[in-house]
Design an enzyme around this catalytic site. Structure first.
Site, PDB file in Angstrom:
ATOM      1  N   CYS A  33       0.877  -1.179   0.000  1.00  0.00           N
ATOM      2  CA  CYS A  33       0.000   0.000   0.000  1.00  0.00           C
ATOM      3  C   CYS A  33       0.909   1.222   0.000  1.00  0.00           C
ATOM      4  O   CYS A  33       1.241   1.760   1.057  1.00  0.00           O
ATOM      5  CB  CYS A  33      -0.931  -0.015   1.204  1.00  0.00           C
ATOM      6  SG  CYS A  33      -1.962  -1.487   1.321  1.00  0.00           S
ATOM      7  N   ALA A  71       0.930   4.427  -1.760  1.00  0.00           N
ATOM      8  CA  ALA A  71       0.634   5.855  -1.947  1.00  0.00           C
ATOM      9  C   ALA A  71       0.736   6.597  -0.610  1.00  0.00           C
ATOM     10  O   ALA A  71       0.383   6.041   0.438  1.00  0.00           O
ATOM     11  CB  ALA A  71      -0.760   6.020  -2.539  1.00  0.00           C
ATOM     12  N   PRO A  72       1.265   7.845  -0.625  1.00  0.00           N
ATOM     13  CA  PRO A  72       1.707   8.667  -1.762  1.00  0.00           C
ATOM     14  C   PRO A  72       3.163   8.504  -2.159  1.00  0.00           C
ATOM     15  O   PRO A  72       3.656   9.256  -2.987  1.00  0.00           O
ATOM     16  CB  PRO A  72       1.452  10.081  -1.260  1.00  0.00           C
ATOM     17  CG  PRO A  72       1.684   9.998   0.201  1.00  0.00           C
ATOM     18  CD  PRO A  72       1.232   8.635   0.623  1.00  0.00           C
ATOM     19  N   GLY A  73       3.901   7.576  -1.553  1.00  0.00           N
ATOM     20  CA  GLY A  73       5.246   7.278  -2.020  1.00  0.00           C
ATOM     21  C   GLY A  73       6.373   7.692  -1.100  1.00  0.00           C
ATOM     22  O   GLY A  73       7.538   7.572  -1.486  1.00  0.00           O
ATOM     23  N   GLY A  74       6.099   8.178   0.096  1.00  0.00           N
ATOM     24  CA  GLY A  74       7.172   8.561   1.008  1.00  0.00           C
ATOM     25  C   GLY A  74       8.002   7.373   1.455  1.00  0.00           C
ATOM     26  O   GLY A  74       9.237   7.406   1.413  1.00  0.00           O
ATOM     27  N   LYS A  75       7.350   6.306   1.899  1.00  0.00           N
ATOM     28  CA  LYS A  75       8.070   5.105   2.333  1.00  0.00           C
ATOM     29  C   LYS A  75       8.715   4.402   1.136  1.00  0.00           C
ATOM     30  O   LYS A  75       9.790   3.811   1.265  1.00  0.00           O
ATOM     31  CB  LYS A  75       7.116   4.161   3.060  1.00  0.00           C
ATOM     32  CG  LYS A  75       6.461   4.765   4.294  1.00  0.00           C
ATOM     33  CD  LYS A  75       5.517   3.779   4.935  1.00  0.00           C
ATOM     34  CE  LYS A  75       4.772   4.398   6.103  1.00  0.00           C
ATOM     35  NZ  LYS A  75       3.848   5.476   5.678  1.00  0.00           N
ATOM     36  N   ASP A 135      -5.604  -5.162  -6.151  1.00  0.00           N
ATOM     37  CA  ASP A 135      -6.126  -5.328  -4.801  1.00  0.00           C
ATOM     38  C   ASP A 135      -5.109  -6.128  -3.994  1.00  0.00           C
ATOM     39  O   ASP A 135      -4.734  -7.246  -4.367  1.00  0.00           O
ATOM     40  CB  ASP A 135      -7.468  -6.045  -4.842  1.00  0.00           C
ATOM     41  CG  ASP A 135      -8.166  -6.060  -3.486  1.00  0.00           C
ATOM     42  OD1 ASP A 135      -7.531  -5.669  -2.488  1.00  0.00           O
ATOM     43  OD2 ASP A 135      -9.347  -6.438  -3.428  1.00  0.00           O
ATOM     44  N   CYS A 167      -1.283   3.915  11.294  1.00  0.00           N
ATOM     45  CA  CYS A 167      -1.271   5.209  11.988  1.00  0.00           C
ATOM     46  C   CYS A 167      -2.466   5.291  12.938  1.00  0.00           C
ATOM     47  O   CYS A 167      -3.112   6.326  13.060  1.00  0.00           O
ATOM     48  CB  CYS A 167      -1.290   6.359  10.981  1.00  0.00           C
ATOM     49  SG  CYS A 167      -2.678   6.319   9.832  1.00  0.00           S
TER      50      CYS A 167
END
Length: 658
Positions: free
Chosen positions: A366, A368-372, A417, A491
């Protein structure tokens, strides 16, 4: 009193004469030509001082009788008294006093000018009056000794040092008085009383008074902290807790369900701290992109642009905290060049726990948004293969933008998915699952969470998270030489979305919990209310806004030690056993020895018939003949068999048999 005044006056004049002698001796050493004149001046002044002492003594003797008569009046009202012999007037009485002397002296106007200026520092009238009362009670001897010591110290100290010393003394006295007043206020405070039903109804109709509610919350917390001693009328604790929950919901704008969950999760002392921390925004943090720059160079470049920043902590080598900035932090040339990315400090933790290595095959389920994702590629140094997946096509666009801006080149994006991802591709060395959650750890970012989350939302997210974590474990390869790890993070602070989900995965798959490698954070729950979870869940880590100054987060690291699924192992063995045995052997096998019930021959084709068909097909293929396909005409109807047999030729039956 008159004798004390005489002695003090004589001491004062002697000190004055001694000081003048010292001054004259210094002048004599400096001026050799005027030695004789200095001696004459010294003799004249000595004679004058002796005359002054005699005059003062005579004056004090004459006034002895008058002061004895007025002694009682002075004790009653000393401020309003005007002594005709004193050298002070009402205008200069408040500031013209002797240093170290706690009482006023009766002097002539002529003697005021003779006293040095250092003998008159600013003192308070209250201290003077207190000392006068002490002298009148018979404590003049002790005050004289103190006055002499203070005067000797005053001769060596500078005026500013004297003022500082008195200021410290004054502050000490004020602090002691404030403590005494606070103690008396606490002792005299009334016990907390629960509001009546009419007051509660009135508050529900009218607009709430936040000041009154805040005071009631504080009083209720003090009662609950020492409930046995401070409760009133033997009221149960439940009533106090219910009132506290309602007040907290009104004051902080939470719904009743979420507030009850928070009060179950934290002790009462920490509930207020957590709620207050959620009302304040977390510090802005950025992550350095080491593929293009170093943290030191980036910090220097941003400081030159007017950005005030510091390292995020010893636990991170790439994070920076931004306090304030003269330019938009998301529009600097360094940002557009991909030297850093805006990312929360808590988002560093799952990637640090995953610890991806170079030339590995990694999955971000999962993303998005791509920080990790970009942090994983940064640690892998753009080597290996990084698969990035997200179910939302619109959010994948943000991942693409960050990947291009930060210079990541080892990624492959897909949109599937996550629950069915093992059917797409598997065999990953490491898998990161940042599961979708209710977001109860990031309330400061989205205040709408306070009111729009209920029990149904938590259960729905927990069910989705259980499916995703099983899919992530199935996508991982237990036989990997360097990996076989799965990191699960959310989170959220709810136990139903964190420890409960990991405990479910431990029961359903061949995995175990391992240390996350994070030095800070609180241990996960192994017991929570009626839940009894796996004891190794203490290896997980929890992070809270009020203790770590970052978003609420949960991190767990799993190690897969077998690719088999616990519930499907007997079925696989049974299927392999059926293919190796003959029908005769299966018929003679006992029910105890066979793990599954026997199937009838009509349900499936036996293995020997399959082998005959394959052999016949390959035989025709080698000879170049193609087997005739069965057509609709070749199928006979039940009633037309006799008619067709009568028309057939004698040789046709033999061909059909062959």
């Amino acid at each position: 009193m008159t004798e004390n005044r005489k002695t003090k006056m004589l001491k004062k004049m002697r000190r004055k004469n001694q000081k003048m002698k010292e001054d004259m001796e210094e002048a004599m050493s400096s001026e050799d030509d005027g030695e004789q004149e200095d001696k004459d001046v010294e003799e004249d002044e000595e004679e004058g001082s002796e005359d002054e002492e005699g005059d003062v003594v005579e004056e004090l003797d004459e006034d002895e009788e008058e002061e004895d008569d007025d002694e009682e009046e002075e004790e009653e009202n000393e401020e309003d008294e005007k002594d005709p012999i004193t050298g002070f007037t009402d205008e200069n009485q408040s500031w013209l006093r002797l240093a170290g002397q706690k009482k006023k002296l009766d002097l002539d106007d002529s003697s005021d000018d003779d006293l040095p200026a250092d003998e008159f520092p600013d003192d308070e009238e209250s201290e003077e009056q207190e000392d006068e009362d002490d002298d009148s009670d018979g404590s003049s001897d002790s005050s004289d000794d103190d006055a002499g010591e203070e005067q000797e110290e005053g001769e060596t100290l500078l005026p500013i040092e004297k003022a500082a010393k008195k200021l410290k003394k004054k502050q000490k006295i004020e602090g002691e008085l404030a403590e005494e007043e606070l103690r008396t206020n606490i002792a005299e405070a009334e016990t907390f009383v629960l509001p009546s039903g009419q007051e509660i109804e009135r508050e529900s109709v009218q607009s709430p008074d936040l000041t009154m509610i805040h005071m009631r919350i504080k009083e209720n917390m003090t009662v609950l902290a020492d409930f046995n001693n401070k409760r009133k009328d033997e009221r149960p604790r439940k009533e106090y807790v219910d009132l506290l929950r309602k007040d907290l919901c009104l004051y902080y704008s939470y719904n009743d369900y979420l507030m009850e969950k928070i009060m179950q999760l934290f002790p009462l002392a920490e509930v207020i701290e957590f709620l207050e921390a959620c009302e304040v925004d977390r510090p802005v943090t950025i992550r350095t992109n080491t593929l293009k720059t170093r943290r030191r160079d980036l910090a220097q470049a941003l400081i030159n642009r007017g950005v005030n920043l510091d390292p995020v902590g010893k636990w991170s080598k790439v994070g920076l905290v931004v306090y304030d900035s003269a330019v938009p932090i998301g529009a600097t040339p360094e940002y557009l060049a991909g030297h850093y990315i805006l990312q929360g400090a808590a988002s560093f933790l799952p990637v640090m726990a995953l610890a991806p290595q170079e030339k590995e095959k990694v999955l971000d389920m999962c993303a998005a948004p791509g920080g990790k994702t970009t942090y994983i590629a940064q640690l892998m140094k753009n080597t290996g293969m990084l698969f990035v997946n997200d179910v939302n096509k619109d959010r994948v666009k943000a991942v693409v933008g960050n990947i291009h801006r930060l210079g990541v080149t080892n990624t492959a994006l897909c949109c599937h998915d996550g629950r069915h991802f093992p059917k797409v591709i598997g065999g990953f060395d490491r898998v990161l699952l940042d599961a979708p959650c209710t977001g109860t750890g990031v309330i400061s970012k989205d205040p709408s969470i306070k009111t729009n989350k209920d029990d149904a939302d938590i259960k729905r997210h927990a069910h989705l998270q259980k499916e995703l974590i099983l899919a992530a474990i199935d996508s991982c390869d237990a036989k990997s030489a360097t990996g076989g790890y799965v990191v699960y993070c959310t989170c959220s602070i709810m136990v139903e979305e964190n420890e409960w989900v990991v405990d479910y995965a431990l029961k359903k798959r061949n995995v175990k919990l391992v240390p996350t490698g994070l030095d800070f954070g609180k241990e996960g729950f192994t017991k929570f209310r009626e839940l009894r979870l796996h004891p190794t869940l203490k290896l997980t880590r929890r992070f809270y806004p009020h203790t770590h100054n970052m978003e609420g987060f949960f991190v767990a690291k799993l190690k897969k030690f077998s690719n088999s699924i616990p519930g499907q192992e007997p079925k696989a063995q049974a299927e392999s056993g059926e293919t190796s045995t003959t029908p005769a052997e299966t018929s003679t096998a006992t029910p105890e020895s066979s793990p599954l019930p026997q199937e009838s021959p009509t349900q499936s084709t036996s293995p020997p018939t399959k082998r005959k068909k394959k052999a016949f097909f390959w035989k025709n293929k080698k000879s170049g003949k193609t087997p005739k396909a069965k057509t609709f005409k070749g199928r006979q109807k039940p009633g037309s068999g006799k008619r067709r047999k009568s028309k057939q030729r004698p040789g046709s039956a033999k061909k059909q048999k062959k």
